[in-house]
Design an enzyme around this catalytic site. Structure first.
Site, PDB file in Angstrom:
ATOM      1  CE  LYS A 146      34.878  45.779  33.101  1.00  0.00           C
ATOM      2  NZ  LYS A 146      36.228  45.439  33.342  1.00  0.00           N
ATOM      3  N   GLY A 200      34.781  37.017  30.801  1.00  0.00           N
ATOM      4  CA  GLY A 200      35.784  37.449  29.828  1.00  0.00           C
ATOM      5  C   GLY A 200      36.520  38.712  30.216  1.00  0.00           C
ATOM      6  CG  MET A 227      35.185  42.156  27.728  1.00  0.00           C
ATOM      7  SD  MET A 227      34.895  41.975  25.975  1.00  0.00           S
ATOM      8  CE  MET A 227      34.638  43.685  25.485  1.00  0.00           C
ATOM      9  CB  ALA A 252      26.478  44.192  30.930  1.00  0.00           C
ATOM     10  CG  ASP A 288      32.976  46.148  36.666  1.00  0.00           C
ATOM     11  OD1 ASP A 288      33.796  46.961  37.107  1.00  0.00           O
ATOM     12  OD2 ASP A 288      33.262  44.995  36.308  1.00  0.00           O
TER      13      ASP A 288
HETATM   14  O1  C5P Z   1      32.408  43.748  42.603  1.00  0.00           O
HETATM   15  P1  C5P Z   1      32.393  42.409  41.949  1.00  0.00           P
HETATM   16  O2  C5P Z   1      31.432  41.470  42.620  1.00  0.00           O
HETATM   17  O3  C5P Z   1      32.178  42.462  40.477  1.00  0.00           O
HETATM   18  O4  C5P Z   1      33.840  41.807  42.164  1.00  0.00           O
HETATM   19  C1  C5P Z   1      34.135  40.460  41.904  1.00  0.00           C
HETATM   20  C2  C5P Z   1      35.409  40.084  42.673  1.00  0.00           C
HETATM   21  O5  C5P Z   1      36.523  40.814  42.157  1.00  0.00           O
HETATM   22  C3  C5P Z   1      35.365  40.442  44.143  1.00  0.00           C
HETATM   23  O6  C5P Z   1      34.843  39.386  44.892  1.00  0.00           O
HETATM   24  C4  C5P Z   1      36.825  40.686  44.466  1.00  0.00           C
HETATM   25  O7  C5P Z   1      37.482  39.455  44.672  1.00  0.00           O
HETATM   26  C5  C5P Z   1      37.373  41.252  43.191  1.00  0.00           C
HETATM   27  N1  C5P Z   1      37.434  42.739  43.182  1.00  0.00           N
HETATM   28  C6  C5P Z   1      38.403  43.368  43.955  1.00  0.00           C
HETATM   29  N2  C5P Z   1      38.494  44.736  43.943  1.00  0.00           N
HETATM   30  C7  C5P Z   1      37.677  45.475  43.173  1.00  0.00           C
HETATM   31  C8  C5P Z   1      36.689  44.847  42.382  1.00  0.00           C
HETATM   32  C9  C5P Z   1      36.600  43.472  42.400  1.00  0.00           C
HETATM   33  O8  C5P Z   1      39.174  42.717  44.663  1.00  0.00           O
HETATM   34  N3  C5P Z   1      37.804  46.804  43.161  1.00  0.00           N
END
Ligand code: C5P
Length: 305
Positions: free
Chosen positions: A11, A106, A108, A113, A145
């Site tokens: 993405k 990266g 992405m 995914a 994501d």
């Molecule tokens: O949701 P995900 O585990 O992919 O997010 C990884 C990190 O990115 C989270 O631990 C957070 O620190 C940050 N994040 C955030 N706000 C979002 C998405 C991600 O602060 N909307």
């Protein structure tokens, strides 16, 4: 032995508006996602004993060093399979084999995914017949994501990114991805974003109308002008050398260039496939990035092949 194989796109965020940090640590987003045909594949093979294991093979270029991908219970694809198994009381297990082309760390969503792909692969393997809504609900628990990577195409993302709804987009867009020699931690980039806004919290995020208009018209030049990413400053602060990639893209008449998500990949918009080939060559020869990969979007989300 029964196996299923799923292909899943990477993405990008055509715009990424980031609001002030919420009490749960996440940030409210207003984003437009696009799935692009830089794809990982996840093959799931049924095993009797209920265990979920994973192996990872890189399809990428040897010029770029890939960060290690966890091969134990911390692997997001393993977590996805276990979450589906637990939600549906499945007794069998699965051996997952991931073939990675999406850059690791990266910006992405490569890990997300693989999680989306594992959900679709294991649902078919185990015959759990989860509804789209059930898969999306599990996906949201795995990462912000992951629901979009089930959905694919071009879509609005709200909440912390997990609330996905389709958006009108005509035509196909041709990209070059300038890939760095090492990844960047998403959490670290968000933390730097918070530091940079310590004095004045950012406003509530919104999707620029010019971007939606460009997508609805299939107008690549207008899309290039409308690209935006609130995290870009934080990524550039952590990796100042990325500004050279943006400069090279600008000098080469790219329609637009922007850090992808939390970076360090830079996405460069071309007019058509031959312009994208030309830009990829220029970026590689400039030495500003470790690799330059052509891809186009929108692409479908995680699907069986
Ligand atoms: O949701 P995900 O585990 O992919 O997010 C990884 C990190 O990115 C989270 O631990 C957070 O620190 C940050 N994040 C955030 N706000 C979002 C998405 C991600 O602060 N909307």
């Amino acid at each position: 032995m029964r196996t299923t194989t799923v292909r899943v796109p990477a993405k990008i965020n055509l715009c990424l508006g980031v609001g002030p940090r919420r009490d749960d640590g996440y940030h409210p987003l207003a984003t437009v996602y696009q799935a692009v045909d830089l794809c990982d594949e996840v093959r799931a093979t049924e095993v009797e004993d209920g265990a979920v294991t994973v192996s990872v093979q890189f399809a990428g270029d040897e010029r770029r060093e890939q960060a290690p991908v966890p091969t134990g219970p911390d692997n997001l694809a393993v977590k996805a399979a276990c979450a589906l198994r637990d939600a549906f009381g499945v007794e069998a297990g699965a051996g997952l084999a991931i073939r990675k082309a999406i850059p690791v760390m990266g910006g992405m969503a490569g890990g997300s995914a693989d999680a989306a792909a594992a959900l679709v692969a294991c649902d078919a393997l185990w015959g759990t017949k989860a509804t789209r809504g059930e898969l999306e609900e599990i996906a949201a628990t795995l990462g912000s994501d992951v629901p979009f990577l089930l959905h694919g195409g071009t879509a609005l993302g709200a909440g912390r990114g997990e609330e996905v709804s389709p958006v009108l987009a005509r035509g196909r867009f041709h990209w070059v991805f300038a890939i760095a020699d090492r990844g960047l931690s998403t959490a670290e980039v968000y933390a730097r974003y918070d530091e940079m806004h310590a004095e004045a919290p950012p406003p509530a995020p919104h999707v620029p109308q010019a971007l939606l208009t460009a997508l609805a018209a299939g107008d690549a030049a207008a899309l290039g002008n409308a690209l935006s990413n609130d995290l870009q400053k934080a990524s550039l602060d952590l990796r100042p050398e990325l500004s050279r990639v943006l400069e090279v893209a600008g000098e080469a008449d790219a329609l637009g260039a922007l850090v992808s998500g939390s970076g360090p990949t830079v996405m460069v918009l071309a007019e058509d496939p031959s312009h994208s080939e030309e830009l990829a060559g220029l970026l590689l020869r400039s030495g500003a990035c470790a690799d330059a990969v052509q891809a186009s979007g929108p692409e479908p989300g995680a699907h069986l092949i």
